[in-house]
Design a protein around this motif. Structure first.
Motif, PDB file in Angstrom:
ATOM      1  N   ASP A 247      37.580  25.038  58.895  1.00  0.00           N
ATOM      2  CA  ASP A 247      38.983  24.721  58.649  1.00  0.00           C
ATOM      3  C   ASP A 247      39.754  25.994  58.290  1.00  0.00           C
ATOM      4  O   ASP A 247      39.366  26.722  57.374  1.00  0.00           O
ATOM      5  CB  ASP A 247      39.090  23.712  57.502  1.00  0.00           C
ATOM      6  N   PRO A 248      40.854  26.288  58.979  1.00  0.00           N
ATOM      7  CA  PRO A 248      41.624  27.510  58.685  1.00  0.00           C
ATOM      8  C   PRO A 248      42.121  27.585  57.245  1.00  0.00           C
ATOM      9  O   PRO A 248      42.212  28.678  56.671  1.00  0.00           O
ATOM     10  CB  PRO A 248      42.803  27.421  59.668  1.00  0.00           C
ATOM     11  N   ARG A 249      42.436  26.433  56.657  1.00  0.00           N
ATOM     12  CA  ARG A 249      42.900  26.450  55.265  1.00  0.00           C
ATOM     13  C   ARG A 249      41.800  26.910  54.319  1.00  0.00           C
ATOM     14  O   ARG A 249      42.067  27.612  53.334  1.00  0.00           O
ATOM     15  CB  ARG A 249      43.393  25.057  54.861  1.00  0.00           C
ATOM     16  N   VAL A 250      40.568  26.528  54.617  1.00  0.00           N
ATOM     17  CA  VAL A 250      39.435  26.941  53.788  1.00  0.00           C
ATOM     18  C   VAL A 250      39.184  28.428  53.967  1.00  0.00           C
ATOM     19  O   VAL A 250      38.957  29.165  52.995  1.00  0.00           O
ATOM     20  CB  VAL A 250      38.187  26.120  54.150  1.00  0.00           C
ATOM     21  N   ARG A 251      39.231  28.904  55.199  1.00  0.00           N
ATOM     22  CA  ARG A 251      39.044  30.333  55.439  1.00  0.00           C
ATOM     23  C   ARG A 251      40.108  31.156  54.722  1.00  0.00           C
ATOM     24  O   ARG A 251      39.817  32.198  54.124  1.00  0.00           O
ATOM     25  CB  ARG A 251      39.083  30.608  56.938  1.00  0.00           C
ATOM     26  N   ASP A 252      41.344  30.685  54.769  1.00  0.00           N
ATOM     27  CA  ASP A 252      42.428  31.394  54.081  1.00  0.00           C
ATOM     28  C   ASP A 252      42.195  31.445  52.579  1.00  0.00           C
ATOM     29  O   ASP A 252      42.419  32.473  51.936  1.00  0.00           O
ATOM     30  CB  ASP A 252      43.771  30.713  54.362  1.00  0.00           C
ATOM     31  N   ALA A 253      41.750  30.313  52.008  1.00  0.00           N
ATOM     32  CA  ALA A 253      41.540  30.258  50.558  1.00  0.00           C
ATOM     33  C   ALA A 253      40.487  31.261  50.116  1.00  0.00           C
ATOM     34  O   ALA A 253      40.678  31.986  49.122  1.00  0.00           O
ATOM     35  CB  ALA A 253      41.126  28.841  50.148  1.00  0.00           C
ATOM     36  N   TYR A 254      39.384  31.342  50.852  1.00  0.00           N
ATOM     37  CA  TYR A 254      38.337  32.278  50.466  1.00  0.00           C
ATOM     38  C   TYR A 254      38.720  33.719  50.773  1.00  0.00           C
ATOM     39  O   TYR A 254      38.378  34.633  50.015  1.00  0.00           O
ATOM     40  CB  TYR A 254      37.020  31.901  51.154  1.00  0.00           C
ATOM     41  N   ARG A 255      39.454  33.922  51.854  1.00  0.00           N
ATOM     42  CA  ARG A 255      39.905  35.282  52.169  1.00  0.00           C
ATOM     43  C   ARG A 255      40.837  35.788  51.074  1.00  0.00           C
ATOM     44  O   ARG A 255      40.720  36.926  50.606  1.00  0.00           O
ATOM     45  CB  ARG A 255      40.601  35.314  53.521  1.00  0.00           C
ATOM     46  N   ASP A 256      41.751  34.936  50.623  1.00  0.00           N
ATOM     47  CA  ASP A 256      42.665  35.324  49.545  1.00  0.00           C
ATOM     48  C   ASP A 256      41.905  35.610  48.266  1.00  0.00           C
ATOM     49  O   ASP A 256      42.182  36.572  47.544  1.00  0.00           O
ATOM     50  CB  ASP A 256      43.688  34.209  49.288  1.00  0.00           C
ATOM     51  N   ALA A 257      40.913  34.755  47.956  1.00  0.00           N
ATOM     52  CA  ALA A 257      40.151  34.923  46.718  1.00  0.00           C
ATOM     53  C   ALA A 257      39.336  36.209  46.741  1.00  0.00           C
ATOM     54  O   ALA A 257      39.284  36.947  45.757  1.00  0.00           O
ATOM     55  CB  ALA A 257      39.238  33.723  46.499  1.00  0.00           C
ATOM     56  N   HIS A 258      38.697  36.509  47.877  1.00  0.00           N
ATOM     57  CA  HIS A 258      37.888  37.709  47.975  1.00  0.00           C
ATOM     58  C   HIS A 258      38.748  38.961  47.959  1.00  0.00           C
ATOM     59  O   HIS A 258      38.357  39.989  47.415  1.00  0.00           O
ATOM     60  CB  HIS A 258      37.035  37.659  49.239  1.00  0.00           C
ATOM     61  N   ARG A 259      39.951  38.861  48.530  1.00  0.00           N
ATOM     62  CA  ARG A 259      40.863  39.999  48.513  1.00  0.00           C
ATOM     63  C   ARG A 259      41.351  40.279  47.099  1.00  0.00           C
ATOM     64  O   ARG A 259      41.534  41.427  46.698  1.00  0.00           O
ATOM     65  CB  ARG A 259      42.052  39.726  49.432  1.00  0.00           C
ATOM     66  N   ALA A 260      41.547  39.199  46.330  1.00  0.00           N
ATOM     67  CA  ALA A 260      42.078  39.359  44.974  1.00  0.00           C
ATOM     68  C   ALA A 260      41.027  39.866  43.998  1.00  0.00           C
ATOM     69  O   ALA A 260      41.366  40.364  42.930  1.00  0.00           O
ATOM     70  CB  ALA A 260      42.639  38.028  44.467  1.00  0.00           C
ATOM     71  N   GLY A 261      39.725  39.745  44.338  1.00  0.00           N
ATOM     72  CA  GLY A 261      38.683  40.173  43.419  1.00  0.00           C
ATOM     73  C   GLY A 261      38.422  39.112  42.383  1.00  0.00           C
ATOM     74  O   GLY A 261      38.734  37.929  42.581  1.00  0.00           O
ATOM     75  N   PRO A 262      37.847  39.502  41.240  1.00  0.00           N
ATOM     76  CA  PRO A 262      37.530  38.537  40.185  1.00  0.00           C
ATOM     77  C   PRO A 262      38.766  37.778  39.753  1.00  0.00           C
ATOM     78  O   PRO A 262      39.853  38.360  39.653  1.00  0.00           O
ATOM     79  CB  PRO A 262      36.989  39.411  39.044  1.00  0.00           C
ATOM     80  N   PRO A 263      38.670  36.474  39.528  1.00  0.00           N
ATOM     81  CA  PRO A 263      39.838  35.681  39.194  1.00  0.00           C
ATOM     82  C   PRO A 263      40.426  36.060  37.850  1.00  0.00           C
ATOM     83  O   PRO A 263      39.710  36.338  36.893  1.00  0.00           O
ATOM     84  CB  PRO A 263      39.305  34.238  39.154  1.00  0.00           C
ATOM     85  N   VAL A 264      41.746  36.078  37.788  1.00  0.00           N
ATOM     86  CA  VAL A 264      42.426  36.326  36.529  1.00  0.00           C
ATOM     87  C   VAL A 264      42.425  35.077  35.687  1.00  0.00           C
ATOM     88  O   VAL A 264      42.268  35.115  34.475  1.00  0.00           O
ATOM     89  CB  VAL A 264      43.873  36.795  36.790  1.00  0.00           C
TER      90      VAL A 264
END
Length: 285
Positions: A247-264
């Motif tokens: 699902d493209p929405r799932v890919r986007d969510a993980y791509r954004d998370a990995h780009r952002a690094g550890p969650p704030v």
């Protein structure tokens, strides 16, 4: 124990002050299946588990087991009804041995579960007989989860992963209808990790509703029948694992998370302060 309809979570919302940690999330974990709840770290998965097991009261939404609405029920009542849970960081402290910890859970369940019997005397007799058998129950469960060799050690003195498997054995000692596992593979050696996959499939085959919570999709692809993906507190996709992963929405969510690094943001239920840095992820349409 088996629930006819399993676990149903409807439109759950959880707020911490101005922060909405879970936003109208819902899922179903039917008996006889392994259901996955995945999403980037900080997405609200553990907070949703807290709502399911009664450790947190939602601002809105409902939690149902079979035909019972448990939304306002305390954690102890939900456990009595058949919802059991393991935690991300299992308690490895204390002086009790692995066997003693599981035996205590089995004995406690024996004294609190509903017992058949025409009279109160009959029911009490059955309870005490069940408590007497708690040691044998513990031994069987330790063998089933693969840690019988560590029965006489404390979890803190045992090899990595034993504390988590002890937590799982304690949960199974309550004869649950729904088993909620929060990151169950954390710290497990490869051999135990593979054995746990087989065990979860076996438990589902016996009629349990198994809900597995993980950060990443890949570890649960071969285990789960259905996946739900949580992102920023919302379920953005649900269905067969292969379809969800694509699902493209799932890919986007993980791509954004990995780009952002550890969650704030870390939900308060996992030890954080509930704050979120503005603009951590792009706004979704």
């Amino acid at each position: 124990m088996a629930a006819a309809e399993g676990l149903r979570v409807r439109d759950v919302t959880v707020r911490f002050g101005p922060l909405t940690a879970v936003d109208g999330a819902g899922l179903t974990a039917p008996p006889g299946a392994v259901t996955g709840l995945v999403g980037p770290s900080g997405a609200g998965k553990t907070t949703l588990c807290d709502v399911i097991t009664g450790l947190r009261r939602p601002a809105a939404g409902a939690v149902l087991l079979d035909d019972a609405d448990l939304t306002r029920s305390a954690a102890r009542e939900r456990a009595r009804r058949g919802i059991a849970r393991t935690f991300q960081r299992a308690d490895a402290t204390g002086s009790a041995t692995v066997r003693e910890a599981v035996q205590a859970a089995a004995a406690r369940h024996a004294m609190t579960r509903e017992q058949p019997g025409r009279t109160a005397r009959d029911r009490w007799r059955r309870r005490f007989e069940a408590r007497r058998d708690a040691g044998a129950v513990a031994d069987a469960l330790l063998a089933r989860v693969g840690i019988q060799d560590h029965a006489d050690r404390t979890a803190r003195d045992a090899p990595p992963g034993v504390a988590g498997l002890t937590d799982l054995a304690r949960a199974l000692a309550t004869d649950p209808a729904v088993l909620v596992l929060d990151e169950p593979w954390t710290g497990l050696p490869e051999r135990h990790a593979r054995a746990l996959e087989v065990l979860l499939r076996d438990l589902a085959g016996e009629g349990l509703a198994v809900l597995v919570v993980e950060d990443e999709i890949e570890p649960v692809l071969g285990v789960c029948d259905v996946l739900h993906v949580l992102d920023d507190g919302r379920v953005i996709a649900a269905g067969p694992p292969a379809e969800v992963r694509a699902d493209p929405r799932v890919r986007d969510a993980y791509r954004d998370a990995h780009r952002a690094g550890p969650p704030v943001t870390t939900c308060r239920s996992t030890g954080g302060d509930g704050r979120r840095r503005a603009g951590r992820r792009p706004a979704r349409r």
